[in-house]
Design an enzyme around this catalytic site. Sequence first.
Site, PDB file in Angstrom:
ATOM      1  N   PRO A   1       0.860  -1.192   0.000  1.00  0.00           N
ATOM      2  CA  PRO A   1       0.000   0.000   0.000  1.00  0.00           C
ATOM      3  C   PRO A   1       0.894   1.239   0.000  1.00  0.00           C
ATOM      4  O   PRO A   1       1.823   1.320   0.804  1.00  0.00           O
ATOM      5  CB  PRO A   1      -0.771  -0.113   1.318  1.00  0.00           C
ATOM      6  CG  PRO A   1       0.048  -1.006   2.186  1.00  0.00           C
ATOM      7  CD  PRO A   1       0.832  -1.910   1.282  1.00  0.00           C
ATOM      8  N   MET A   2       0.640   2.166  -0.909  1.00  0.00           N
ATOM      9  CA  MET A   2       1.457   3.385  -0.945  1.00  0.00           C
ATOM     10  C   MET A   2       0.558   4.586  -1.225  1.00  0.00           C
ATOM     11  O   MET A   2      -0.037   4.699  -2.299  1.00  0.00           O
ATOM     12  CB  MET A   2       2.556   3.249  -2.000  1.00  0.00           C
ATOM     13  CG  MET A   2       3.637   2.263  -1.576  1.00  0.00           C
ATOM     14  SD  MET A   2       4.951   2.037  -2.776  1.00  0.00           S
ATOM     15  CE  MET A   2       4.212   0.910  -3.943  1.00  0.00           C
TER      16      MET A   2
ATOM     17  N   GLN B   1      -6.516  -1.412   2.863  1.00  0.00           N
ATOM     18  CA  GLN B   1      -5.761  -1.126   4.085  1.00  0.00           C
ATOM     19  C   GLN B   1      -6.448  -0.036   4.886  1.00  0.00           C
ATOM     20  O   GLN B   1      -6.808   1.019   4.348  1.00  0.00           O
ATOM     21  CB  GLN B   1      -4.323  -0.694   3.803  1.00  0.00           C
ATOM     22  CG  GLN B   1      -3.575  -0.685   5.144  1.00  0.00           C
ATOM     23  CD  GLN B   1      -2.197  -0.077   5.101  1.00  0.00           C
ATOM     24  OE1 GLN B   1      -2.035   1.039   4.638  1.00  0.00           O
ATOM     25  NE2 GLN B   1      -1.217  -0.808   5.592  1.00  0.00           N
TER      26      GLN B   1
ATOM     27  N   CYS C   1       2.667   2.929   9.901  1.00  0.00           N
ATOM     28  CA  CYS C   1       2.889   4.288   9.385  1.00  0.00           C
ATOM     29  C   CYS C   1       3.378   5.202  10.511  1.00  0.00           C
ATOM     30  O   CYS C   1       2.753   5.286  11.567  1.00  0.00           O
ATOM     31  CB  CYS C   1       1.598   4.830   8.777  1.00  0.00           C
ATOM     32  SG  CYS C   1       1.839   6.497   8.136  1.00  0.00           S
TER      33      CYS C   1
ATOM     34  N   GLY D   1      12.882  -2.875   1.340  1.00  0.00           N
ATOM     35  CA  GLY D   1      14.178  -2.894   0.655  1.00  0.00           C
ATOM     36  C   GLY D   1      14.376  -4.033  -0.330  1.00  0.00           C
ATOM     37  O   GLY D   1      15.507  -4.256  -0.776  1.00  0.00           O
TER      38      GLY D   1
ATOM     39  N   GLY E   1       7.326  -2.552  -2.444  1.00  0.00           N
ATOM     40  CA  GLY E   1       6.771  -1.206  -2.546  1.00  0.00           C
ATOM     41  C   GLY E   1       7.427  -0.399  -3.650  1.00  0.00           C
ATOM     42  O   GLY E   1       7.083  -0.514  -4.823  1.00  0.00           O
TER      43      GLY E   1
HETATM   44  C1  LIG Z   1       4.833   6.989  -1.302  1.00  0.00           C
HETATM   45  C2  LIG Z   1       4.658   5.920  -0.250  1.00  0.00           C
HETATM   46  C3  LIG Z   1       3.459   5.837   0.439  1.00  0.00           C
HETATM   47  C4  LIG Z   1       3.264   4.836   1.401  1.00  0.00           C
HETATM   48  N1  LIG Z   1       2.039   4.707   1.987  1.00  0.00           N
HETATM   49  C5  LIG Z   1       1.805   3.643   2.810  1.00  0.00           C
HETATM   50  C6  LIG Z   1       0.500   3.365   3.303  1.00  0.00           C
HETATM   51  O1  LIG Z   1      -0.488   4.034   2.961  1.00  0.00           O
HETATM   52  N2  LIG Z   1       0.352   2.313   4.148  1.00  0.00           N
HETATM   53  C7  LIG Z   1       1.413   1.516   4.525  1.00  0.00           C
HETATM   54  O2  LIG Z   1       1.240   0.558   5.278  1.00  0.00           O
HETATM   55  N3  LIG Z   1       2.642   1.762   4.067  1.00  0.00           N
HETATM   56  C8  LIG Z   1       2.858   2.777   3.210  1.00  0.00           C
HETATM   57  N4  LIG Z   1       4.105   2.955   2.676  1.00  0.00           N
HETATM   58  C9  LIG Z   1       5.190   2.033   3.055  1.00  0.00           C
HETATM   59  C10 LIG Z   1       5.232   0.859   2.068  1.00  0.00           C
HETATM   60  O3  LIG Z   1       4.027   0.129   2.097  1.00  0.00           O
HETATM   61  C11 LIG Z   1       6.402  -0.071   2.404  1.00  0.00           C
HETATM   62  O4  LIG Z   1       6.195  -0.610   3.682  1.00  0.00           O
HETATM   63  C12 LIG Z   1       7.741   0.635   2.396  1.00  0.00           C
HETATM   64  O5  LIG Z   1       7.873   1.459   1.255  1.00  0.00           O
HETATM   65  C13 LIG Z   1       8.891  -0.373   2.434  1.00  0.00           C
HETATM   66  O6  LIG Z   1       8.838  -1.237   1.314  1.00  0.00           O
HETATM   67  P1  LIG Z   1       9.807  -1.017   0.027  1.00  0.00           P
HETATM   68  O7  LIG Z   1      11.208  -0.897   0.556  1.00  0.00           O
HETATM   69  O8  LIG Z   1       9.592  -2.232  -0.809  1.00  0.00           O
HETATM   70  O9  LIG Z   1       9.363   0.256  -0.631  1.00  0.00           O
HETATM   71  C14 LIG Z   1       4.326   3.951   1.715  1.00  0.00           C
HETATM   72  C15 LIG Z   1       5.533   4.044   1.010  1.00  0.00           C
HETATM   73  C16 LIG Z   1       5.701   5.006   0.033  1.00  0.00           C
HETATM   74  C17 LIG Z   1       7.011   5.072  -0.727  1.00  0.00           C
END
Ligand SMILES: Cc1cc2nc3c(=O)[nH]c(=O)nc-3n(C[C@H](O)[C@H](O)[C@H](O)COP(=O)(O)O)c2cc1C
Length: 333
Positions: free
Chosen positions: A19-20, A72, A102, A215, A235
């Site tokens: 979720p982003m 979410q 978060c 990561g 993500g």
């Molecule tokens: C722009 C952005 C928005 C995000 N929004 C959420 C969110 O709404 N809910 C959530 O649980 N995590 C959110 N995250 C965190 C990601 O879900 C994820 O846990 C985090 O980026 C680490 O994973 P990655 O290294 O693969 O990016 C967000 C990350 C980014 C970059």
Amino acid sequence: MKDIANSQQFDDKLLCVAPMMAWTDRHCRTLHRLIAPHAWLYTEMVVADAIRFGQASRLLDHGDHEQPLALQLGGSDPQTLSEAAQVAETNGFNAVNLNVGCPSDRVRKGSFGACLMLQPDLVAECIKTMCDAVSIPVTVKCRLGVDDQASYQKLAEFVGRVSEAGAQLFIVHARKAILTGLSPAQNREIPPLDYEQVRQLKTDFPALSILLNGGLNDADTVKDVLEWADGVMIGRAAYRHPPFLGELHDVLYPKIDCCDNFQSVLNRYTVYMERELHRGTRLHDMTRHLLGLFRGLPGSRHYRRYLSEQARRGDAGIDTFHRACAEIELKAA
Ligand SMILES: Cc1cc2nc3c(=O)[nH]c(=O)nc-3n(C[C@H](O)[C@H](O)[C@H](O)COP(=O)(O)O)c2cc1C
């Protein structure tokens, strides 16, 4: 060509796109679905209160083609969360996920997100009330811990308590959250990753589904992780370079045809965009998710610049997208 005979068997594992907020809207999810037919997709976090007050219709909007799709939720009031979970089930979501990761100020002031890791009893009450209200799975996305309360023992207590309440699947962003002094973006970079703690969780709670997040940006690491984890959540790497998502889909589900032919994904997304343009969606709302598509290819900088500038224009149509793609073709010719 896929080498099915030689590929390891990961097809019982889960591949999820994280979720982003402001990124994984319904257009983005449509693109990801075309690239990765078998992946679980997640909405942006939707605040349970916003659902209660009828302010979340844009965020709840989705199509059947996005399934399997999890909603979410952010919140910490059991009753509000259980009503939101019911809305999720009624609206056709396949799972509901509670955000316990978060670290933003806004979320912390609302007493939810990562700070809930310090309140396992309250999270357990939320999860139990939600599980009692719906028949779809209720899952949790959390961190390793927060601030100086980030020992493995506390993490295991949290997971133990919350799983007793009914959550059977945990997605663990494998770094702690620092609640004061770091922005959300810094909180995704500065606290160090520690996959070993997540691996230990899987050893200590073998009956739970434990997914690793954080990561993961190369296929070899993902393969290593899948030797012990029940799945991975990707993500930024999936968003910024969508072909990586296709590559992982091939690793996990080599028998399911996906984006062997990237042109066919593009063609299908183009058809989707044309349909949405007719419904009044702005081109930029859809093409903004395509900026990373050609990363590394000759012409990709021109493509990105053209699309960023031109797709915002009020009269931008599908031709604008074709002209941007022509920048790649010109360089490839
Ligand atoms: C722009 C952005 C928005 C995000 N929004 C959420 C969110 O709404 N809910 C959530 O649980 N995590 C959110 N995250 C965190 C990601 O879900 C994820 O846990 C985090 O980026 C680490 O994973 P990655 O290294 O693969 O990016 C967000 C990350 C980014 C970059």
